[in-house]
Design an enzyme around this catalytic site. Structure first.
Site, mmCIF file in Angstrom:
data_model
loop_
_atom_site.group_PDB
_atom_site.id
_atom_site.type_symbol
_atom_site.label_atom_id
_atom_site.label_comp_id
_atom_site.label_asym_id
_atom_site.label_seq_id
_atom_site.Cartn_x
_atom_site.Cartn_y
_atom_site.Cartn_z
ATOM 1 N N GLY A 194 0.822 -1.199 0.000
ATOM 2 C CA GLY A 194 0.000 0.000 0.000
ATOM 3 C C GLY A 194 0.857 1.251 0.000
ATOM 4 N N CYS A 195 0.241 2.383 -0.328
ATOM 5 C CA CYS A 195 1.002 3.631 -0.470
ATOM 6 C C CYS A 195 1.484 4.165 0.879
ATOM 7 C CB CYS A 195 0.179 4.667 -1.215
ATOM 8 S SG CYS A 195 -1.482 4.947 -0.559
#
Length: 322
Positions: free
Chosen positions: A131-132
């Site tokens: 995920g970012c």
């Protein structure tokens, strides 16, 4: 080398669009088809008009699993498992999933954080892209976790651009809400904490400290800024050396001795760190582009590793500073 026959499943959104922009110019990829149920039959340039002159592809809702060397899955969270149960790719196909579905490394997937898992990624056929927020936080803290420096609660704050919420409209992604505004969401409960704790536990099995993460919605379109800090008895120069040594073979990692800002990382696949020590706290700033190093750029980085290419292939990006 022979071109890598590549497909994108779910190519209409922000991350799918970024994958298209990267792969149409990747010197070793042959983008065979791009899939979208919502945009089937439309030209890619009708959905991503900035790609005019770069591709003549048309979105399809057909999934062809034959002869595909690599497939990127840009489906909504929770849909990848069902998709793979329905569509069976060759065991030789490299599958790179950008959803949360396999970040727990279930079903044979390897967690695709190259700066930590590069040897495993190089031999993997199934890669779960991080995920970012998870990427920015893990890269900010991984060297400290590995050294066992974190003995107490870690304080973390992070702010993300509106593209981090995806292309589908929601009240908190509307221009009139977002511009000139900031807000907190998922206080201390963000879904990326699970994968972060998994990585930290692998780096240091004794790590069990709290991660108190405050995520903010920012009034800008792209980029992530992380601030993380914890009690630290060592010297600043020692910390800088440890960080630079940890990332010595990571081409997209940069530990800056100067103050940094988020725009240095936007439109690149870089993660840029800056370390300070104040009031007995080691403070790490981390800047990434949420759509590139936080999503599609990192996915292409994983593709490069899985196919034995130079890690930076197709990712030497930077067109603007302001």
């Amino acid at each position: 080398m022979k071109k890598i026959k590549t497909a994108i499943i779910g190519a209409a959104g922000y991350t799918g669009g970024e994958l298209l922009r990267l792969l149409v110019h990747h010197p070793y990829c042959d983008l065979v088809y791009v899939h979208s149920n919502s945009q089937k039959g439309k030209k890619v340039i009708d959905v991503h008009p900035d790609l005019i002159g770069d591709t003549d592809l048309i979105f399809t809702d057909n999934v062809d699993t034959e002869g595909i060397d690599a497939v990127f899955l840009g489906l909504p969270h929770g849909e990848t498992k069902g998709f793979l149960e329905k569509h069976h790719f060759s065991t030789d196909t490299v599958i790179i999933d950008l959803s949360t579905d396999f970040r727990d490394e279930s079903n044979g997937f390897v967690y695709g954080l190259p700066e930590v898992n590069k040897p495993k990624i190089k031999t993997a056929k199934k890669i779960a892209n991080p995920g970012c927020f998870a990427t920015g936080i893990q890269l900010a803290l991984a060297p400290a976790i590995a050294k066992g420096w974190v003995k107490d609660t870690v304080q973390i704050s992070g702010i993300t651009g509106s593209t981090g919420a995806g292309k589908k409209l929601a009240e908190t992604s509307h221009f009139s809400y977002r511009t000139g505004n900031m807000s907190v969401y998922k206080l201390f409960t963000h879904q990326h904490l699970k994968e972060i704790k998994q990585t930290f536990g692998q780096l240091n099995p004794e790590f069990n400290q709290e991660l108190l993460f405050v995520p903010y919605r920012g009034n800008f379109s792209r980029g992530i800024w992380i601030t993380a800090y914890f009690s630290f008895d060592g010297e600043l120069e020692e910390a800088k050396k440890v960080y630079k040594d940890f990332y010595h073979d990571a081409p997209f990692m940069h530990v800056s001795d100067l103050d940094i800002d988020m725009k240095q990382a936007v439109n690149t696949n870089k993660c840029i760190l800056h370390i300070q020590k104040e009031n007995g706290q080691l403070v790490i700033y981390s800047a990434i582009d949420n759509l590139l190093k936080g999503a599609s750029g990192q996915a292409v980085q994983n593709l490069n590793l899985a196919f034995g290419l130079e890690e930076t292939t197709g990712l030497n990006l930077k067109s603007i500073a302001f």
